[in-house]
Design a protein around this motif. Structure first.
Motif, short mmCIF file in Angstrom:
data_model
loop_
_atom_site.label_atom_id
_atom_site.label_comp_id
_atom_site.label_asym_id
_atom_site.label_seq_id
_atom_site.Cartn_x
_atom_site.Cartn_y
_atom_site.Cartn_z
N LEU A 11 29.04 4.62 53.82
CA LEU A 11 28.78 4.35 55.44
C LEU A 11 27.11 5.13 55.93
O LEU A 11 27.07 6.58 55.69
CB LEU A 11 30.11 5.00 55.57
CG LEU A 11 31.12 4.80 55.15
CD1 LEU A 11 32.38 5.51 55.80
CD2 LEU A 11 31.55 3.04 55.73
N GLY A 12 26.71 3.92 56.20
CA GLY A 12 25.06 4.22 57.01
C GLY A 12 24.83 3.88 58.17
O GLY A 12 23.80 4.18 58.45
N ALA A 13 26.42 2.94 58.85
CA ALA A 13 25.70 2.14 60.06
C ALA A 13 26.30 2.88 61.26
O ALA A 13 26.04 2.23 62.39
CB ALA A 13 26.67 1.23 60.11
N GLY A 14 26.24 3.66 61.71
CA GLY A 14 26.66 4.90 62.97
C GLY A 14 25.42 5.05 63.55
O GLY A 14 24.51 4.80 62.81
N LEU A 15 25.87 5.14 64.50
CA LEU A 15 24.47 5.60 65.50
C LEU A 15 23.89 6.32 65.96
O LEU A 15 22.85 6.80 66.17
CB LEU A 15 25.15 5.11 67.87
CG LEU A 15 25.27 3.19 67.34
CD1 LEU A 15 26.41 3.34 68.94
CD2 LEU A 15 24.34 2.39 67.43
N GLY A 16 24.82 7.56 65.91
CA GLY A 16 24.47 9.28 65.16
C GLY A 16 23.97 9.86 66.62
O GLY A 16 23.23 10.38 67.13
N THR A 17 24.85 9.79 67.34
CA THR A 17 24.92 9.46 69.27
C THR A 17 24.24 10.84 69.49
O THR A 17 23.64 11.39 69.48
CB THR A 17 24.98 9.42 70.25
OG1 THR A 17 26.59 9.18 69.55
CG2 THR A 17 25.20 7.55 69.82
N ARG A 18 25.18 11.76 68.54
CA ARG A 18 25.29 13.22 68.75
C ARG A 18 23.83 14.15 68.27
O ARG A 18 23.66 15.83 68.73
CB ARG A 18 26.67 14.15 68.67
CG ARG A 18 27.82 13.54 68.99
CD ARG A 18 28.76 14.18 68.29
NE ARG A 18 29.00 13.38 66.93
CZ ARG A 18 30.48 13.52 66.54
NH1 ARG A 18 31.32 13.29 66.98
NH2 ARG A 18 30.05 13.35 65.21
N ASN A 57 25.39 0.73 54.16
CA ASN A 57 25.94 -0.98 55.72
C ASN A 57 25.36 -0.24 56.84
O ASN A 57 24.27 1.50 56.44
CB ASN A 57 27.40 -0.62 56.09
CG ASN A 57 28.12 0.22 56.97
OD1 ASN A 57 27.86 1.83 56.55
ND2 ASN A 57 28.35 0.40 57.39
N THR A 58 24.33 -0.92 57.13
CA THR A 58 23.24 -0.75 58.35
C THR A 58 23.43 -1.38 59.10
O THR A 58 24.38 -2.21 59.46
CB THR A 58 21.33 -1.05 57.46
OG1 THR A 58 21.32 -2.61 57.84
CG2 THR A 58 21.58 -0.22 56.72
N VAL A 86 26.50 -6.80 64.54
CA VAL A 86 27.76 -6.14 65.39
C VAL A 86 28.05 -4.88 64.58
O VAL A 86 28.32 -5.19 63.73
CB VAL A 86 28.28 -6.80 65.72
CG1 VAL A 86 29.58 -6.46 65.97
CG2 VAL A 86 27.65 -8.43 66.80
N LEU A 87 28.61 -3.84 64.96
CA LEU A 87 28.81 -2.48 64.39
C LEU A 87 30.38 -3.38 64.51
O LEU A 87 30.85 -3.64 64.57
CB LEU A 87 28.58 -1.21 65.22
CG LEU A 87 28.53 -0.13 64.87
CD1 LEU A 87 27.95 0.55 63.24
CD2 LEU A 87 28.97 1.05 65.58
N LEU A 88 30.58 -3.00 62.74
CA LEU A 88 31.89 -3.28 62.25
C LEU A 88 32.32 -1.71 62.07
O LEU A 88 33.30 -2.44 62.06
CB LEU A 88 31.72 -3.83 60.99
CG LEU A 88 31.12 -4.80 61.41
CD1 LEU A 88 30.84 -5.80 59.74
CD2 LEU A 88 31.23 -6.29 61.44
N GLY A 93 32.88 -2.51 57.83
CA GLY A 93 32.38 -2.19 56.69
C GLY A 93 32.96 -2.71 55.59
O GLY A 93 32.07 -3.04 54.31
N LEU A 94 34.25 -1.71 55.33
CA LEU A 94 34.81 -1.99 53.93
C LEU A 94 34.88 -4.28 53.78
O LEU A 94 34.33 -4.47 52.53
CB LEU A 94 36.25 -1.96 53.63
CG LEU A 94 35.60 -0.18 53.58
CD1 LEU A 94 37.60 0.30 53.80
CD2 LEU A 94 35.84 0.25 51.98
N LYS A 95 35.47 -4.23 54.87
CA LYS A 95 35.68 -6.17 54.66
C LYS A 95 34.59 -6.30 54.59
O LYS A 95 34.30 -7.55 53.03
CB LYS A 95 36.02 -6.22 55.86
CG LYS A 95 36.31 -8.22 55.59
CD LYS A 95 37.43 -8.44 54.38
CE LYS A 95 38.36 -9.29 54.84
NZ LYS A 95 38.61 -10.21 53.61
N ASN A 96 33.02 -6.31 55.29
CA ASN A 96 32.09 -6.98 55.12
C ASN A 96 31.32 -6.92 53.35
O ASN A 96 30.24 -7.70 53.27
CB ASN A 96 30.65 -6.46 56.09
CG ASN A 96 29.65 -7.13 55.80
OD1 ASN A 96 29.74 -8.08 55.76
ND2 ASN A 96 28.71 -6.16 56.00
#
Length: 138
Positions: A11-18, A57-58, A86-88, A93-96
């Motif tokens: 899993l690599g698609a997160g925004l990492g806001t923190r 995922n990105t 679009v962030l899934l 992401g798994l479905k993708n």
């Protein structure tokens, strides 16, 4: 017994806001830790457990992934990137990556963590269980 699980979805698609402002220029899994991108630790952990192929995922700053993995591989293991315009979220992401998984069991691993969980033992236990999913938490 060696696990039959040979593919991992990181899993690599997160925004990492923190982690802003670091994630203003890099996706969180590409942030360096001890001069190596964080995701390298996850990839090495998976390789040591017998994983042979990866999907990532990105979403945020997708072009940066190609800079770090220009040949779409890591230590000889193929890396397939699945961009999410679009962030899934995790389930989407798994479905993708469903076609990539080809109906096989896969390891799902957060691309932005450091852990020493015994992956091979986890995958062997999952393979023996006959269950649809096994989750490890620490």
């Amino acid at each position: 017994m060696r696990s039959s699980i040979k593919k991992a979805f990181l899993l690599g698609a997160g925004l990492g806001t923190r982690l802003r402002p670091l994630t203003d220029i890099l996706p969180k899994p590409l942030i360096p830790v001890r001069n190596r991108p964080l995701i390298h630790y996850a990839l090495d952990h998976c390789l040591a457990a017998g994983i042979e192929e990866f999907a990532v995922n990105t979403h945020h700053l997708p072009g940066r992934w190609a800079e770090f993995f220009p040949d779409h591989s890591y230590r000889g293991a193929p890396l397939t990137f699945f961009h999410e315009p679009v962030l899934l979220e995790t389930g989407g992401g798994l479905k993708n990556v469903e076609d990539w998984a080809q109906g096989q069991s896969i390891l799902i691993y957060n691309g932005d963590i450091l852990t020493t969980l015994p992956l091979q033992q986890l995958m062997e236990t999952h393979s023996r269980s006959g269950m649809g999913a096994t989750m490890a938490l620490r």
